[in-house]
Design a protein around this motif. Structure first.
Motif, PDB file in Angstrom:
ATOM      1  N   THR A  43       0.805  -1.111   0.079  1.00 44.23           N
ATOM      2  CA  THR A  43       0.334   0.044   0.015  1.00 44.23           C
ATOM      3  C   THR A  43       0.959   1.226  -0.083  1.00 44.23           C
ATOM      4  N   MET A  44       1.984   1.270   0.654  1.00 42.51           N
ATOM      5  CA  MET A  44       3.001   2.363   0.948  1.00 42.51           C
ATOM      6  C   MET A  44       3.486   2.557  -0.493  1.00 42.51           C
ATOM      7  N   LEU A  45       3.892   1.549  -1.098  1.00 37.34           N
ATOM      8  CA  LEU A  45       4.405   1.622  -2.369  1.00 37.34           C
ATOM      9  C   LEU A  45       3.616   2.155  -3.510  1.00 37.34           C
ATOM     10  N   VAL A  46       2.304   1.453  -3.478  1.00 34.67           N
ATOM     11  CA  VAL A  46       1.385   2.201  -4.397  1.00 34.67           C
ATOM     12  C   VAL A  46       1.336   3.808  -4.184  1.00 34.67           C
ATOM     13  N   PHE A  47       1.211   4.298  -2.681  1.00 35.67           N
ATOM     14  CA  PHE A  47       0.981   5.547  -2.251  1.00 35.67           C
ATOM     15  C   PHE A  47       2.064   6.424  -2.975  1.00 35.67           C
ATOM     16  N   ILE A  48       3.306   5.723  -2.992  1.00 35.24           N
ATOM     17  CA  ILE A  48       4.526   6.680  -3.521  1.00 35.24           C
ATOM     18  C   ILE A  48       4.317   6.986  -5.093  1.00 35.24           C
ATOM     19  N   MET A  49       3.546   5.857  -5.772  1.00 33.08           N
ATOM     20  CA  MET A  49       3.393   6.289  -7.092  1.00 33.08           C
ATOM     21  C   MET A  49       2.750   7.642  -7.495  1.00 33.08           C
ATOM     22  N   ALA A  50       1.785   8.406  -6.210  1.00 31.17           N
ATOM     23  CA  ALA A  50       1.138   9.527  -6.571  1.00 31.17           C
ATOM     24  C   ALA A  50       2.314  10.508  -6.624  1.00 31.17           C
ATOM     25  N   LEU A  51       3.521  10.267  -6.155  1.00 25.71           N
ATOM     26  CA  LEU A  51       4.575  11.358  -6.414  1.00 25.71           C
ATOM     27  C   LEU A  51       5.309  10.983  -7.765  1.00 25.71           C
ATOM     28  N   GLY A  52       5.244   9.990  -7.969  1.00 25.47           N
ATOM     29  CA  GLY A  52       5.896   9.511  -9.214  1.00 25.47           C
ATOM     30  C   GLY A  52       4.944  10.228 -10.680  1.00 25.47           C
ATOM     31  N   PHE A  53       3.675   9.981 -10.183  1.00 24.59           N
ATOM     32  CA  PHE A  53       2.811  10.772 -11.478  1.00 24.59           C
ATOM     33  C   PHE A  53       2.892  12.246 -11.185  1.00 24.59           C
ATOM     34  N   ALA A  54       3.001  12.822 -10.328  1.00 25.41           N
ATOM     35  CA  ALA A  54       3.380  14.296  -9.974  1.00 25.41           C
ATOM     36  C   ALA A  54       4.620  14.596 -10.552  1.00 25.41           C
ATOM     37  N   CYS A  55       5.367  14.017 -10.484  1.00 24.36           N
ATOM     38  CA  CYS A  55       7.033  14.186 -11.156  1.00 24.36           C
ATOM     39  C   CYS A  55       6.826  14.218 -12.811  1.00 24.36           C
ATOM     40  N   VAL A  56       6.380  12.897 -13.031  1.00 28.10           N
ATOM     41  CA  VAL A  56       6.141  12.850 -14.732  1.00 28.10           C
ATOM     42  C   VAL A  56       5.323  14.031 -15.196  1.00 28.10           C
ATOM     43  N   GLU A  57       4.452  14.400 -14.844  1.00 24.78           N
ATOM     44  CA  GLU A  57       3.576  15.141 -15.514  1.00 24.78           C
ATOM     45  C   GLU A  57       3.932  16.768 -15.384  1.00 24.78           C
ATOM     46  N   ALA A  58       4.750  16.962 -14.239  1.00 22.81           N
ATOM     47  CA  ALA A  58       5.452  18.317 -13.977  1.00 22.81           C
ATOM     48  C   ALA A  58       6.445  18.260 -14.819  1.00 22.81           C
ATOM     49  N   GLY A  59       7.374  17.164 -15.187  1.00 16.09           N
ATOM     50  CA  GLY A  59       8.602  17.315 -15.838  1.00 16.09           C
ATOM     51  C   GLY A  59       8.269  17.182 -17.192  1.00 16.09           C
ATOM     52  N   PHE A  60       7.065  16.826 -17.800  1.00 17.65           N
ATOM     53  CA  PHE A  60       6.740  16.775 -19.161  1.00 17.65           C
ATOM     54  C   PHE A  60       6.001  18.009 -19.825  1.00 17.65           C
TER      55      PHE A  60
END
Length: 432
Positions: A43-60
């Motif tokens: 669950t905690m690993l899936v939660f960190i995906m929210a940060l991953g999406f934020a970084c990908v979208e902000a970067g692109f």
């Protein structure tokens, strides 16, 4: 004398039976604890995906919209979790229902007669079940964020998120994971290539159609590049997503079974790595250059593709799925531009196109391969696509003709950060 011996023997047998019973219960509790811990870690690993999406979208996306992207990714997680807790979870897992729609009531409460060992076969608790599933629901919502970035009204976006996570996603999820009609038919989606990713992809496509392309994206038949704000941030985001996917797929084993978890993590890793190679090759074929963006989306494409059958595929089959998705995602993105469907981060190509490929692969590769299974998978893909797309399109158009879904041309040109948030994402200055 013989009576005494019999009494002693009976007492000994009774004591041994009690000891065995206690030992069995203790072993069950140990198994529950181990599996529950793994589920919480996942669950905690899936939660960190929210940060991953934020970084990908902000970067692109462009620097002038960075705060807007980060705001959406922060708040949609919160909106998604709350709406899923209020009613989404009980729509997705209604218990006995007609296979199409059911509702177990408002809010979160322990089921009647609940015991830790009696729930989910003693693999995890009710509370862990909700939290793990809530992270999946929030993941579905954030897929839309990047696709419609830089021109959607933030109010319209959050209203749509509320309906997507609160109603569309859980009702569709109940058809398979909630024991609904597709589950009874034999449809298979291990961790959500269709249930999570394709549903989010169909919603993103509906948003792109309803809102339209960014100003100046397509001019006189040419695709005008709008450079992202930070390539390093996008790379960080993709690796965070890959890291989080170990929980996304590994947690979907729904226990701490060591053999199953190990296989799932191996196939997940191989598909992601192969996706990177596929994106590299596809990008070179299409653009005659080593395109980092396509390698990054190739990784995500491989991850989405393997998600439906991570527990069903051999290592070699996982590699095949990853390479196929990595190549396809490149040409899917090119096709989107030819159709003037402006997807800022390639979300539709990654999550929808590769989600379909991964779901259909269940009928072609792996332990369940066969024509009958392929037809069942195709039925599921079509059903999810029709309902997810048209219900999302209806919501977007309802918003379009009421509160509006698009920011003003002035705000779009100057950037959403300064107009909607009063702060810039990048504020580095140099003193003279």
């Amino acid at each position: 004398m013989f009576s005494s011996i019999h009494l002693i023997a009976d007492a000994t047998l009774a004591t041994e039976s009690v000891a065995q019973a206690v030992t069995a219960e203790q072993l069950q509790n140990v198994g529950l604890t181990a599996s529950n811990i793994w589920m919480l870690v996942s669950t905690m690993l899936v939660f960190i995906m929210a940060l991953g999406f934020a970084c990908v979208e902000a970067g692109f996306t462009q620097a002038k919209n960075t705060v807007n992207i980060l705001f959406k990714n922060t708040v949609d997680l919160s909106v998604g979790i709350i709406s899923y807790a209020w009613f989404g979870f009980n729509l997705m897992y209604p218990g006995e229902f007609n296979g199409i729609f059911g509702f177990a009531g408002w809010g979160l409460s322990l089921p009647e007669g609940y015991t830790s060992l009696g729930y989910a076969g003693g693999a995890y608790t009710y509370w862990t079940d909700f939290l793990f599933q809530a992270m999946f629901a929030a993941t579905c919502a954030t897929i839309v964020s990047g696709a419609v970035a830089e021109r959607i009204k933030i109010s319209a976006y959050f209203i749509f998120t509320f309906f997507l996570v609160g109603f569309i996603y859980p009702v569709l999820g109940s058809w398979h994971w909630g024991g609904g009609w597709l589950s009874e038919m034999g449809f298979y989606d291990f961790a959500g290539s269709t249930v999570v990713h394709s549903v989010g992809g169909w919603a993103a496509l509906a948003g792109i159609i309803a809102i339209g392309a960014r100003k100046g994206k397509y001019v006189n038949g040419k695709v005008i590049d709008k450079p992202g704000s930070s390539v390093p941030l996008a790379v960080i985001g993709v690796f965070l997503l890959w890291f989080g996917w170990f929980g996304f797929n590994g947690g979907s084993v729904l226990s701490a079974d060591p053999e199953s978890i190990s296989l799932v993590l191996v196939t997940t890793t191989l598909a992601a790595a192969a996706g990177a190679i596929g994106g590299w090759l596809g990008g070179y074929i299409a653009f005659k250059r080593f395109d980092l963006g396509m390698v990054l989306n190739g990784i995500l494409a491989g991850l989405v593709g393997i998600t439906a059958g991570a527990d069903q595929m051999s290592p070699n089959e996982a590699i095949l799925i990853g390479i196929a998705c990595g190549v396809v995602v490149v040409f899917s993105a090119i096709g989107m531009d030819k159709l003037k469907l402006d997807d800022c981060v390639g979300a539709v190509s990654v999550h929808l196109t590769c989600g379909i490929i991964g779901t259909l692969a269940i009928g072609v590769l792996g332990q369940k391969a066969g024509m009958s299974q392929f037809i069942t998978q195709l039925t599921g893909v079509a059903a999810y696509g029709a309902v997810a797309f048209f219900s999302s399109l209806a919501i977007f158009y309802a918003l379009k003709f009421t509160i509006g879904v698009r920011v003003s041309e002035e705000h779009e040109n100057e950037g959403l950060d300064s107009h909607e948030h009063g702060i810039r994402g990048y504020t580095i200055t140099f003193d003279n």
